[in-house]
Design a protein around this motif. Structure first.
Motif, PDB file in Angstrom:
ATOM      1  N   UNK A   1       0.854  -1.197   0.000  1.00  0.00           N
ATOM      2  CA  UNK A   1       0.000   0.000   0.000  1.00  0.00           C
ATOM      3  C   UNK A   1       0.886   1.242   0.000  1.00  0.00           C
ATOM      4  N   UNK A   2       0.733   2.118  -0.999  1.00  0.00           N
ATOM      5  CA  UNK A   2       1.548   3.325  -1.056  1.00  0.00           C
ATOM      6  C   UNK A   2       1.096   4.345  -0.013  1.00  0.00           C
ATOM      7  N   UNK A   3       1.978   5.287   0.272  1.00  0.00           N
ATOM      8  CA  UNK A   3       1.585   6.408   1.108  1.00  0.00           C
ATOM      9  C   UNK A   3       1.441   6.106   2.578  1.00  0.00           C
ATOM     10  N   UNK A   4       2.343   5.275   3.150  1.00  0.00           N
ATOM     11  CA  UNK A   4       2.274   4.965   4.576  1.00  0.00           C
ATOM     12  C   UNK A   4       3.339   5.712   5.385  1.00  0.00           C
ATOM     13  N   UNK A   5       3.876   6.792   4.845  1.00  0.00           N
ATOM     14  CA  UNK A   5       4.891   7.548   5.566  1.00  0.00           C
ATOM     15  C   UNK A   5       4.358   8.062   6.904  1.00  0.00           C
ATOM     16  N   UNK A   6       3.076   8.384   6.948  1.00  0.00           N
ATOM     17  CA  UNK A   6       2.481   8.897   8.189  1.00  0.00           C
ATOM     18  C   UNK A   6       2.533   7.864   9.317  1.00  0.00           C
ATOM     19  N   UNK A   7       2.559   6.586   8.949  1.00  0.00           N
ATOM     20  CA  UNK A   7       2.556   5.523   9.959  1.00  0.00           C
ATOM     21  C   UNK A   7       3.859   5.510  10.751  1.00  0.00           C
ATOM     22  N   UNK A 158      -5.144   0.331   6.332  1.00  0.00           N
ATOM     23  CA  UNK A 158      -3.800  -0.246   6.465  1.00  0.00           C
ATOM     24  C   UNK A 158      -3.768  -1.287   7.577  1.00  0.00           C
ATOM     25  N   UNK A 159      -3.254  -2.468   7.265  1.00  0.00           N
ATOM     26  CA  UNK A 159      -3.275  -3.584   8.214  1.00  0.00           C
ATOM     27  C   UNK A 159      -1.871  -4.152   8.368  1.00  0.00           C
ATOM     28  N   UNK A 160      -1.567  -4.596   9.595  1.00  0.00           N
ATOM     29  CA  UNK A 160      -0.242  -5.096   9.861  1.00  0.00           C
ATOM     30  C   UNK A 160      -0.251  -6.393  10.632  1.00  0.00           C
ATOM     31  N   UNK A 161       0.857  -7.110  10.552  1.00  0.00           N
ATOM     32  CA  UNK A 161       1.048  -8.356  11.285  1.00  0.00           C
ATOM     33  C   UNK A 161       2.051  -8.111  12.401  1.00  0.00           C
ATOM     34  N   UNK A 162       1.666  -8.438  13.641  1.00  0.00           N
ATOM     35  CA  UNK A 162       2.547  -8.324  14.798  1.00  0.00           C
ATOM     36  C   UNK A 162       3.211  -9.684  15.009  1.00  0.00           C
ATOM     37  N   UNK A 163       4.508  -9.682  15.301  1.00  0.00           N
ATOM     38  CA  UNK A 163       5.200 -10.969  15.400  1.00  0.00           C
ATOM     39  C   UNK A 163       6.415 -10.876  16.314  1.00  0.00           C
ATOM     40  N   UNK A 164       6.878 -12.049  16.739  1.00  0.00           N
ATOM     41  CA  UNK A 164       8.100 -12.203  17.521  1.00  0.00           C
ATOM     42  C   UNK A 164       8.615 -13.616  17.319  1.00  0.00           C
ATOM     43  N   UNK A 165       9.870 -13.842  17.646  1.00  0.00           N
ATOM     44  CA  UNK A 165      10.450 -15.168  17.462  1.00  0.00           C
ATOM     45  C   UNK A 165       9.904 -16.170  18.464  1.00  0.00           C
ATOM     46  N   UNK A 166       9.735 -15.728  19.727  1.00  0.00           N
ATOM     47  CA  UNK A 166       9.190 -16.621  20.749  1.00  0.00           C
ATOM     48  C   UNK A 166       7.723 -16.903  20.435  1.00  0.00           C
ATOM     49  N   UNK A 206      10.922  -8.788   5.301  1.00  0.00           N
ATOM     50  CA  UNK A 206       9.710  -8.020   5.057  1.00  0.00           C
ATOM     51  C   UNK A 206      10.003  -6.572   4.739  1.00  0.00           C
ATOM     52  N   UNK A 207      10.951  -5.995   5.489  1.00  0.00           N
ATOM     53  CA  UNK A 207      11.261  -4.575   5.301  1.00  0.00           C
ATOM     54  C   UNK A 207      12.008  -4.311   4.006  1.00  0.00           C
ATOM     55  N   UNK A 208      13.071  -5.049   3.785  1.00  0.00           N
ATOM     56  CA  UNK A 208      13.931  -4.783   2.640  1.00  0.00           C
ATOM     57  C   UNK A 208      13.544  -5.596   1.405  1.00  0.00           C
ATOM     58  N   UNK A 209      13.037  -6.809   1.620  1.00  0.00           N
ATOM     59  CA  UNK A 209      12.679  -7.643   0.479  1.00  0.00           C
ATOM     60  C   UNK A 209      11.331  -7.290  -0.126  1.00  0.00           C
ATOM     61  N   UNK A 210      10.364  -6.972   0.762  1.00  0.00           N
ATOM     62  CA  UNK A 210       9.008  -6.702   0.284  1.00  0.00           C
ATOM     63  C   UNK A 210       8.585  -5.248   0.470  1.00  0.00           C
ATOM     64  N   UNK A 211       9.467  -4.439   1.050  1.00  0.00           N
ATOM     65  CA  UNK A 211       9.169  -3.015   1.182  1.00  0.00           C
ATOM     66  C   UNK A 211       8.103  -2.682   2.200  1.00  0.00           C
ATOM     67  N   UNK A 212       7.918  -3.553   3.202  1.00  0.00           N
ATOM     68  CA  UNK A 212       6.892  -3.301   4.216  1.00  0.00           C
ATOM     69  C   UNK A 212       7.469  -2.426   5.333  1.00  0.00           C
ATOM     70  N   UNK A 213       6.816  -1.323   5.689  1.00  0.00           N
ATOM     71  CA  UNK A 213       7.276  -0.539   6.837  1.00  0.00           C
ATOM     72  C   UNK A 213       7.363  -1.424   8.073  1.00  0.00           C
ATOM     73  N   UNK A 214       8.410  -1.203   8.881  1.00  0.00           N
ATOM     74  CA  UNK A 214       8.648  -2.042  10.051  1.00  0.00           C
ATOM     75  C   UNK A 214       8.616  -1.204  11.329  1.00  0.00           C
ATOM     76  N   UNK A 215       7.598  -1.450  12.158  1.00  0.00           N
ATOM     77  CA  UNK A 215       7.553  -0.920  13.511  1.00  0.00           C
ATOM     78  C   UNK A 215       8.194  -1.945  14.440  1.00  0.00           C
ATOM     79  N   UNK A 216       8.742  -1.490  15.558  1.00  0.00           N
ATOM     80  CA  UNK A 216       9.301  -2.440  16.517  1.00  0.00           C
ATOM     81  C   UNK A 216       8.864  -2.084  17.932  1.00  0.00           C
TER      82      UNK A 216
END
Length: 242
Positions: A1-7, A158-166, A206-216
């Protein structure tokens, strides 16, 4: 989705800008007002009430913050709104009330809680409430089926997936293949990954390969801040003011 700079434009206050020592409890109007005053985006949690309303609360049960041990899902929205948070005048908000309070002044990042039971009624309710909201808002969940529910109910949100290794016990009930299939079909627009896992193959792919903004999340220490600045687009923080 374009235009997610505000996120990713501003640091995101985890459950609002709360401060227990100052009497400001997480996920309350006081915490959200403090975040707005500071110019921070707001992350908060949503649970479904017994009568199908989206309520702003993190835990499955009320005990930690209210002194009552009822399950959130066992009470109606009216009953939940009548319960006072410990040692404060704050009461639980509905998503609609949160939207009225924030009124588009800062970004909202809504986490939809799930029991990984394939139930997506919360996604449908969130979509319905946000139909009339004009401010910047995104929604996310640990449960890819819930994210897929958001895609179905509000494809433009705009929808996101929350994740962790554990892997949490609830997620262990879902096979890796089912999880992966649901995640792919959800088509998330952004990721929110545990700061403890950065750098990591999957969030960086996800961030570099698919261009998805990454929150942490959740950034609490100076070491966390350096890791977030190096590997993510923005942090979800608590315990300090960036």
């Amino acid at each position: 989705m374009p235009g997610l700079d505000w996120l990713t434009a501003r640091p995101v206050a985890h459950r609002g800008l709360h401060d227990a020592a100052a009497g400001i409890v997480e996920n309350t109007a006081s915490a959200f007002s403090a975040a707005v005053a500071g110019g921070y985006a707001i992350e908060c949690d949503l649970q479904l009430s017994a009568d199908g309303e989206a309520m702003v609360f993190h835990d499955d049960r009320l005990g930690r913050l209210t002194g009552r041990d009822d399950a959130v899902k066992s009470l109606s929205a009216t009953e939940l709104k009548a319960i006072v948070f410990r040692a404060t005048p704050d009461r639980m908000l509905t998503l609609g009330e949160l939207c009225d309070l924030v009124a588009g002044r800062v970004t909202l990042v809504l986490e939809l809680k799930s029991h990984f039971d394939r139930e997506t009624a919360l996604a449908a309710r969130v979509a319905a409430v946000l139909e009339s909201y004009a401010g910047p808002v995104a929604a996310m969940s640990f449960d890819p089926v819930m994210v897929r529910g958001l895609r179905s109910a509000a494809s433009g949100l705009p929808r996101g997936l929350v994740a962790q290794s554990r892997i949490d016990p609830e997620v262990r009930t879902v096979s890796r293949w089912d999880y992966a299939a649901a995640a792919l079909s959800a088509r998330p627009h952004f990721l929110a990954w545990s700061v403890a896992d950065l750098p990591g193959v999957w969030p960086l792919l996800g961030r570099w390969g698919f261009g998805l903004p990454l929150l942490t999340w959740t950034v609490r220490s100076e070491a966390d801040r350096h890791r977030a600045a190096r590997w993510a687009d923005q942090m979800i923080f608590e315990g300090f003011r960036p």
